[in-house]
Enzyme design. Structure first.
Site, PDB file in Angstrom:
ATOM      1  N   SER A  31      30.655  -8.561 -22.703  1.00  0.00           N
ATOM      2  CA  SER A  31      31.457  -9.404 -23.577  1.00  0.00           C
ATOM      3  C   SER A  31      32.281 -10.399 -22.759  1.00  0.00           C
ATOM      4  CB  SER A  31      32.323  -8.532 -24.488  1.00  0.00           C
ATOM      5  OG  SER A  31      32.946  -9.306 -25.482  1.00  0.00           O
TER       6      SER A  31
ATOM      7  N   ASP B 121      33.058 -16.280 -26.338  1.00  0.00           N
ATOM      8  CA  ASP B 121      32.982 -15.556 -25.080  1.00  0.00           C
ATOM      9  C   ASP B 121      31.527 -15.472 -24.624  1.00  0.00           C
ATOM     10  OD1 ASP B 121      32.221 -13.833 -27.092  1.00  0.00           O
ATOM     11  OD2 ASP B 121      33.081 -12.057 -26.157  1.00  0.00           O
TER      12      ASP B 121
ATOM     13  N   ASP C  75      29.039 -13.379 -24.773  1.00  0.00           N
ATOM     14  CA  ASP C  75      27.964 -12.971 -25.678  1.00  0.00           C
ATOM     15  C   ASP C  75      28.189 -13.493 -27.092  1.00  0.00           C
ATOM     16  OD1 ASP C  75      30.110 -11.177 -26.149  1.00  0.00           O
ATOM     17  OD2 ASP C  75      28.753  -9.752 -27.089  1.00  0.00           O
TER      18      ASP C  75
ATOM     19  N   ASP D 246      30.397 -12.965 -29.375  1.00  0.00           N
ATOM     20  CA  ASP D 246      30.844 -12.113 -30.478  1.00  0.00           C
ATOM     21  C   ASP D 246      32.327 -12.327 -30.788  1.00  0.00           C
ATOM     22  OD1 ASP D 246      32.024 -10.757 -28.339  1.00  0.00           O
ATOM     23  OD2 ASP D 246      31.475  -8.760 -29.071  1.00  0.00           O
TER      24      ASP D 246
ATOM     25  N   GLU E 167      41.796  -7.722 -34.684  1.00  0.00           N
ATOM     26  CA  GLU E 167      42.823  -8.595 -34.113  1.00  0.00           C
ATOM     27  C   GLU E 167      42.404  -9.194 -32.776  1.00  0.00           C
ATOM     28  OE1 GLU E 167      44.558  -7.612 -31.142  1.00  0.00           O
ATOM     29  OE2 GLU E 167      43.251  -5.867 -31.037  1.00  0.00           O
ATOM     30  N   SER E 168      41.346  -8.674 -32.168  1.00  0.00           N
ATOM     31  CA  SER E 168      40.863  -9.174 -30.883  1.00  0.00           C
ATOM     32  C   SER E 168      39.864 -10.311 -31.043  1.00  0.00           C
ATOM     33  CB  SER E 168      40.234  -8.029 -30.086  1.00  0.00           C
ATOM     34  OG  SER E 168      39.198  -7.408 -30.832  1.00  0.00           O
TER      35      SER E 168
END
Length: 545
Positions: A147, A299, A301, A303, A387-388
């Site tokens: 990630s 990012d 990948d 996601d 939240e990320s």
């Protein structure tokens, strides 16, 4: 905050790609050392070859374990495999292909040798398994990515037939079997030269299908200036294809791919980290905020998403999730009237207030996107977000799009919102703040020993003896998620206007404190301080004064 956060990477910050790959092939783990064993976190197995945590031995063992697991589960269709732009991803894919071919698995790689974003692989699995032409041949997949983690890291994740991250039952079995294989010197691993494998056009299928989940026509009509920065990740060719296929005015701000990520600005701690929700990591992107109506980042990948507006800069993930939810649930008439809004318990309570205003059920789950998968599959949860800066939602007709996080989708949604409403997501969040209040949110870390981390993961509501938090009466204490009853691996304590959640880190000797207050940032600091006292008291078994 590191003194160099937000500044450009220097030569001393960059990895030696040759050393990293040489270590992948020639260093071997000692499985008696915990840090060198296979461990599946919320997003697969991660580590670096330099630490003997992500080497050829690991990937061969994990892949063999996945082969055996899918045989147990009766999964007999194709296995879709793709990887991102991290230096360790390509050699790991080669190792995995050798094992898959050695076990005579029908494996499909990208038709054009392109990188494969996580959402594109999830989309492929779902498309195959819902097609009438599949004739009962169920497929699954492997995505090779750590990630947004630094360039020295590698990651390896299994997605079963539902298309999303594997649950803990699957990953626990796979990790245990992989470690058993490693202990036996991988003598149970079958390998063969991957001379001929099948192919699949991940990019073409994903890009062509976008009008079924995003109002592409509205974006085209609006004539927006749209910028997309892949941050050197797997979405780079997808953005160019989206612009061409759908005739959208998208500029790929930075099309460079470099496994060292030499063009990045350093994250908050001075590391290179491709986090599109971090102002420090996105510093160079933010320089272009005035050039576009909507500017986005992904990012490695793809996601995760980062949303930049000319009036508001880089949006907080929590702010954007709240705006996205309000917009989607008022602009998707094809969704079920009883479809819920999914959020993790550490996401903003602004989402709770938006859900109430919409008359929608809120479905709260522990950290980890895997918890949203069942609801996204059957349509009972129309949106799931963390939240990320990770989220996904249903197609226009209420069926599943992806069951893994989709940063490309959420980035395109920002343009749809701007096109349809005539206002930026930042403006719309300001309206929400005026209506519901403007909460202050932050995550901090506190030191904890391994024993304390283990104790925190087992805490029960009765272990928390405090009656107030930052001067307000405590109204709720949770150790299980109300949405599905799954354990939080920690505790969440709430009042009428604030809350905190504490959970142990899976990789460091710290526990994470997430906290939010609708009474401002100074009150948030009091919440954070009280949170640490409350958790420390619970871990020590002493009553909170």
């Amino acid at each position: 905050m590191n003194d160099r956060a937000g500044t450009g990477a220097q030569e001393s910050d960059l990895i030696d790609v040759a050393e990293l790959i040489d270590a992948y092939h020639h260093r071997h783990p000692d499985v008696s050392i915990a840090s060198q064993r296979v461990v599946f976190g919320t997003s697969g197995h991660r580590g670096s070859s330099l630490d003997m945590a992500f080497n050829d031995d690991h990937i061969a063992a994990i892949t063999q374990a996945i082969v055996e697991y899918r045989t147990q589960q009766g999964i007999d269709g194709p296995l879709f495999i793709g990887s991102d732009t991290h230096a360790l991803s390509a050699p790991a894919q080669t190792t995995a292909l050798e094992v898959l071919v050695g076990n005579r698995v029908d494996v499909l790689v990208d038709e054009f040798g392109d990188w494969v974003p996580t959402p594109a692989l999830s989309h492929a699995i779902i498309a195959h398994n819902t097609s009438l032409a599949r004739a009962g041949s169920t497929g699954d997949g492997i995505v090779i990515t750590p990630s947004h983690n630094p360039p020295r890291d590698g990651g390896f994740k299994y997605n079963p037939p539902h298309g999303g991250p594997a649950d803990s039952d699957a990953t626990g079995w796979i990790a245990a079997r992989a470690n058993a294989l490693l202990t036996d010197g991988n003598r149970g691993v079958l390998r063969a030269e991957p001379s001929a494998v099948g192919t699949y056009d991940f990019r073409g299928h994903y890009v062509d299908d976008l009008p079924n989940v995003i109002d592409i026509e509205a974006i085209r009509r609006a004539g927006l200036r749209i910028g997309a920065d892949p941050l050197g990740g797997a979405s780079v060719n997808y953005w160019a294809a989206i612009a061409e296929r759908h005739r959208l005015p998208i500029t790929v701000v930075n099309p460079l791919v470099d496994p060292r990520w030499a063009f990045m600005t350093l994250d908050w701690d001075g590391k290179i980290r491709m986090d599109p929700s971090s102002p420090s990591a996105m510093a160079s992107v933010l320089e272009h905020r005035g050039d576009f109506d909507i500017l986005t980042g992904n990012d490695a990948d793809a996601d995760r998403h980062g949303i930049v507006t000319p009036d508001g800069g880089l949006m907080s993930p929590n702010h954007y999730l709240a705006v996205a939810i309000r917009y989607l649930f008022t602009h998707r008439p094809g969704w079920r009237a009883d479809a819920a809004i999914g959020k993790t318990l550490v996401s903003s309570s602004m989402i709770d207030r938006v859900a109430t205003s919409l008359g929608r059920r809120l479905w709260e789950v522990p950290v980890g996107f895997k918890w949203f998968v069942p609801g996204l599959v059957d349509g009972s949860v129309a949106f799931g977000g963390e939240e990320s800066a990770g989220a996904s939602f249903l197609r226009m007709n209420g069926s599943a799009w992806t069951t893994d996080k989709d940063g490309i989708l959420l980035a395109l949604l920002a343009s749809e919102i701007r096109a349809v409403t005539g206002r930026s997501p930042s403006e719309l969040y300001s309206e929400l703040a005026e209506e519901f209040g403007d909460p202050a949110f932050e995550r901090i870390d506190a030191r904890a020993t391994p024993a304390q981390k283990a104790a925190l993961a087992r805490l029960a509501p009765s272990d928390v003896t405090a009656s107030t938090l930052a001067g307000d009466a405590i109204t709720g204490i949770l150790s299980d998620a109300p949405g599905n009853g799954a354990p939080l691996g920690g505790v969440k304590v709430s009042t009428a206007s604030s809350w905190f959640a504490a959970r142990p880190s899976g990789t460091e000797d710290v526990y994470k404190i997430y906290a939010e207050s609708f009474q401002g940032r100074e009150h948030l600091r009091t919440v954070q301080a009280d949170a640490q006292h409350i958790v420390d008291a619970a871990l020590s078994g002493e009553p909170e004064a």
